[in-house]
Design a protein around this motif. Structure first.
Motif, PDB file in Angstrom:
ATOM      1  N   LEU A  83       0.834  -1.205   0.000  1.00 23.17           N
ATOM      2  CA  LEU A  83       0.000   0.000   0.000  1.00 23.17           C
ATOM      3  C   LEU A  83       0.866   1.251   0.000  1.00 23.17           C
ATOM      4  N   VAL A  84       1.879   1.297   0.872  1.00 22.24           N
ATOM      5  CA  VAL A  84       2.757   2.468   0.930  1.00 22.24           C
ATOM      6  C   VAL A  84       3.529   2.618  -0.372  1.00 22.24           C
ATOM      7  N   SER A 118       3.095   0.867  14.894  1.00 21.76           N
ATOM      8  CA  SER A 118       4.227   0.174  15.497  1.00 21.76           C
ATOM      9  C   SER A 118       5.530   0.560  14.805  1.00 21.76           C
ATOM     10  N   GLY A 119       6.639   0.129  15.408  1.00 18.62           N
ATOM     11  CA  GLY A 119       7.934   0.377  14.802  1.00 18.62           C
ATOM     12  C   GLY A 119       8.103  -0.315  13.470  1.00 18.62           C
ATOM     13  N   ALA A 120       7.479  -1.474  13.303  1.00 20.63           N
ATOM     14  CA  ALA A 120       7.571  -2.181  12.024  1.00 20.63           C
ATOM     15  C   ALA A 120       6.918  -1.370  10.915  1.00 20.63           C
ATOM     16  N   ALA A 121       5.772  -0.745  11.188  1.00 18.26           N
ATOM     17  CA  ALA A 121       5.121   0.084  10.171  1.00 18.26           C
ATOM     18  C   ALA A 121       5.958   1.316   9.849  1.00 18.26           C
ATOM     19  N   THR A 127      11.556   2.810   4.618  1.00 19.67           N
ATOM     20  CA  THR A 127      12.195   2.075   3.520  1.00 19.67           C
ATOM     21  C   THR A 127      11.574   2.429   2.177  1.00 19.67           C
ATOM     22  N   ALA A 128      10.242   2.558   2.140  1.00 22.71           N
ATOM     23  CA  ALA A 128       9.564   2.890   0.881  1.00 22.71           C
ATOM     24  C   ALA A 128       9.967   4.267   0.394  1.00 22.71           C
ATOM     25  N   GLY A 133      13.267   5.639  -7.138  1.00 18.59           N
ATOM     26  CA  GLY A 133      12.042   5.950  -7.864  1.00 18.59           C
ATOM     27  C   GLY A 133      10.929   6.495  -6.997  1.00 18.59           C
ATOM     28  N   ALA A 134      11.140   6.535  -5.682  1.00 22.44           N
ATOM     29  CA  ALA A 134      10.099   7.063  -4.803  1.00 22.44           C
ATOM     30  C   ALA A 134      10.063   8.579  -4.888  1.00 22.44           C
TER      31      ALA A 134
END
Length: 614
Positions: A83-84, A118-121, A127-128, A133-134
């Protein structure tokens, strides 16, 4: 039918309150049952008693406390990463919808709100943004590199806008395999199971009142249960968000991420909606530009209960302009003040009455307008009068000669309708839907042009007969377009059109048939018309047996074997019209004690065998 109204705000804060649009809709369609699903309502908030707006239920959005572990957590993180990625990489935008539904499926058991913060999100979002290309910034030019604070702010805002995925309205069962028309496991029940579906699974239609996050529950209901979706927008959510985020206190990477989210959400909502009802043709063109199918867009003007309100009485002796709108930079009050200064060169006694409030953050603009009044009219304190907060709009129109709407974004259609219903002539800027709504019953001027505004007002103040003619014509036009009855009639037809294309659920053998959108089937109406006024039931020999009679087999009418009743229905149909037996299940509503009905479903093969034996 059972209609699920989906709103973004809480109750009764938003437009779902008593007297609002939802209230007018539910009162105009008393034959349907309405339930409200409010994203802003929490379980700790006690709903009003009795529920206003003829609602049968109010569903809060507070999710159950849970934590995702193991495989569901990994599935949710993978979906969130996709999604991100669709929000920050232009080439991955097509994956927005699948990622959204995968994230919702992974979090149906609860625990999604905690995971998205959370930290994982946070690591997924960071990272994204750092991937090749981001795009981290909106518009042309060099991209602004996201910072740590941007990651924290964006993750929190994204979790807030995705709160609909965590609402307890979808059940905890995993999605069934196969096409949508086969996913009716949630709408039928086998013997011994719970008595029927709960939440959005029990609705016949989902009606999103507004765009944005309010559309999310409707998208999930269609994905999980195949329930059709209708979207009503009286002001385009995407357009308002794009305007609002220009001045939002966020850095460019955060604004770019959120605007992309709302753009892709609007595109997915328009693509999945069976019908879309904007409040004007102006909004219709915007929706089509944003990806809506023109065949699904139907303009339905927002009805107002003030359509029958009496017109304003006699004009005041002193020529007076009435300005309405929000006191903010785009409201056009400064243009109206400078236009009044131009007007007083030919109408020295003209005055201006200002009706409106300053939204949050616009206090400085109101102070600027007050200073401008002191500069333009230093010795004439009565030239401009600010109405007190809470003043009735119809009373303000009563004290005016001409109504002025000078905003640069276009007045909301309902505000234009209220001004036209007063019977006073309207002078408005030619922006938004003003040309469509006012038509030939008012005067249109360019935006931010005080001289043109003053000339239009002077022309009306100099011609009493023209003021009366335009005022009466505008009132009749607003009554025709904004009455409550035409809007309710339009939605009555749209609901029927939308549900008519919905595939019927097929229950397994031995299961209780799923509920239908309508309380009485066509067979029930045919049987009722055969014998009046007694309730009727089909006898096994093909005739119609009145209540209390006995069939040829000696049993009371309407309570015999399922095969006898079904054969009687088939014989009656063949005798009446020569129709062939349908390939669907034959149903019969038989007479029973008051307030109880029994429906028996028998395979067609059994009907043919028993008919041959008879």
């Amino acid at each position: 039918m059972r209609i699920a109204l989906l709103t973004e705000g809480g109750f009764p804060i938003a437009e779902s309150a008593e007297g609002g649009w939802c209230d007018r809709l539910t009162r105009g369609l008393p034959e349907h049952e309405f339930e409200m699903y409010a994203l802003g309502a929490a379980r700790r908030e006690a709903p009003p008693e009795p529920l206003p707006a003829r609602l049968s239920a109010l569903r809060p959005s507070t999710p159950a406390a849970a934590v995702l572990h193991g495989r569901p957590r990994r599935r949710a993180l993978l979906a969130y990463r996709a999604l991100v990625r669709s929000l920050v990489e232009p080439g991955a935008a097509a994956g927005f919808g699948p990622a959204l539904y995968a994230l919702a499926e992974a979090g149906r058991g609860g625990g999604l709100p905690a995971l998205l913060r959370s930290g994982a999100a946070l690591r997924v979002l960071e990272t994204a943004w750092q991937a090749p290309g981001a795009i981290g910034a909106a518009g042309s030019g060099a991209a602004v590199e996201p910072q740590v604070r941007d990651v924290l702010v964006a993750a929190d805002l994204l979790a807030h806008h995705l709160r609909a995925l965590s609402a307890p309205w979808y059940g905890a069962e995993p999605a069934a395999e196969g096409p949508v028309r086969e996913r009716w496991w949630s709408a039928v029940r086998l013997p011994g199971q719970a008595a029927g579906p709960a939440g959005l699974a029990s609705a016949d239609i989902c009606h999103a009142v507004g765009g944005g996050p309010a559309v999310l529950p409707g998208l999930l209901a269609k994905h999980f249960y195949g329930i059709p979706l209708i979207i009503t927008e009286h002001g385009l959510h995407l357009r308002e968000r794009a305007r609002g985020y220009r001045d939002a206190p966020y850095r460019r990477p955060v604004r770019a991420l959120l605007l992309t989210f709302f753009r892709l959400l609007a595109r997915e909502g328009y693509r999945q909606a069976g019908l879309i009802t904007p409040g004007s043709s102006y909004d219709q063109r915007w929706q089509i530009h944003c990806g809506a199918d023109p065949a699904t867009v139907r303009v339905v003007y927002e009805g107002t209960e003030n359509a029958d309100r009496p017109a304003a009485g006699a004009e005041p002796e002193i020529p007076t302009l009435v300005w309405t709108g929000p006191i903010e930079p785009h409201g056009g009050l400064e243009t109206a003040l400078r236009g009044l200064a131009e007007l007083r060169e030919t109408h020295a006694t003209a005055r201006l009455r200002v009706h409106g409030g300053a939204p949050a953050g616009a206090e400085a603009y109101r102070a600027h307008c007050a200073e401008l009044v002191a500069t333009l009219f230093p010795d004439e304190a009565e030239a401009v009068v600010f109405e007190e907060a809470g003043a009735r709009l119809d009373a303000v129109y009563e004290r005016g000669t001409v109504t002025v709407l000078s905003g640069t974004r276009g007045a909301p259609p309902r505000l234009l309708a209220e001004a036209m219903l007063s019977g006073r002539p309207v002078v408005a800027t030619d922006v938004g839907a003003a040309r469509e709504l006012i038509g030939p019953t008012g005067l249109l001027v360019p935006a931010e042009d005080p001289r043109a505004l003053a000339a239009a007002c002077a022309a009306l103040l100099a011609d009493e007969e023209r003021r009366a003619r335009l005022g009466n014509a505008g009132r009749l036009r607003a009554q025709e377009m904004y009455a409550v009855e035409p809007a309710a009639t339009a939605f009555r037809g749209l609901y029927l059109e939308l549900v008519s294309g919905r595939p019927l659920p097929v229950a397994p053998l031995g299961a209780v048939a799923a509920r239908r959108p309508f309380g009485r089937t066509a067979e029930a109406w045919v049987a009722a018309s055969a014998a009046q006024p007694q309730p009727v039931a089909m006898a096994a020999g093909g005739g119609v047996a009145a209540k209390g009679e006995r069939t040829a087999e000696g049993g009371p009418a309407g309570v015999g074997a399922a095969g006898q009743a079904s054969v009687g229905l088939a014989e009656a149909e063949r005798a009446a019209s020569g129709w062939r037996l349908s390939t669907r299940l034959a149903e019969l509503r038989v007479s029973a004690p008051r307030r109880e009905r029994v429906r028996t479903a028998v395979p067609v093969g059994a009907l043919v065998e028993e008919a041959g034996a008879g």
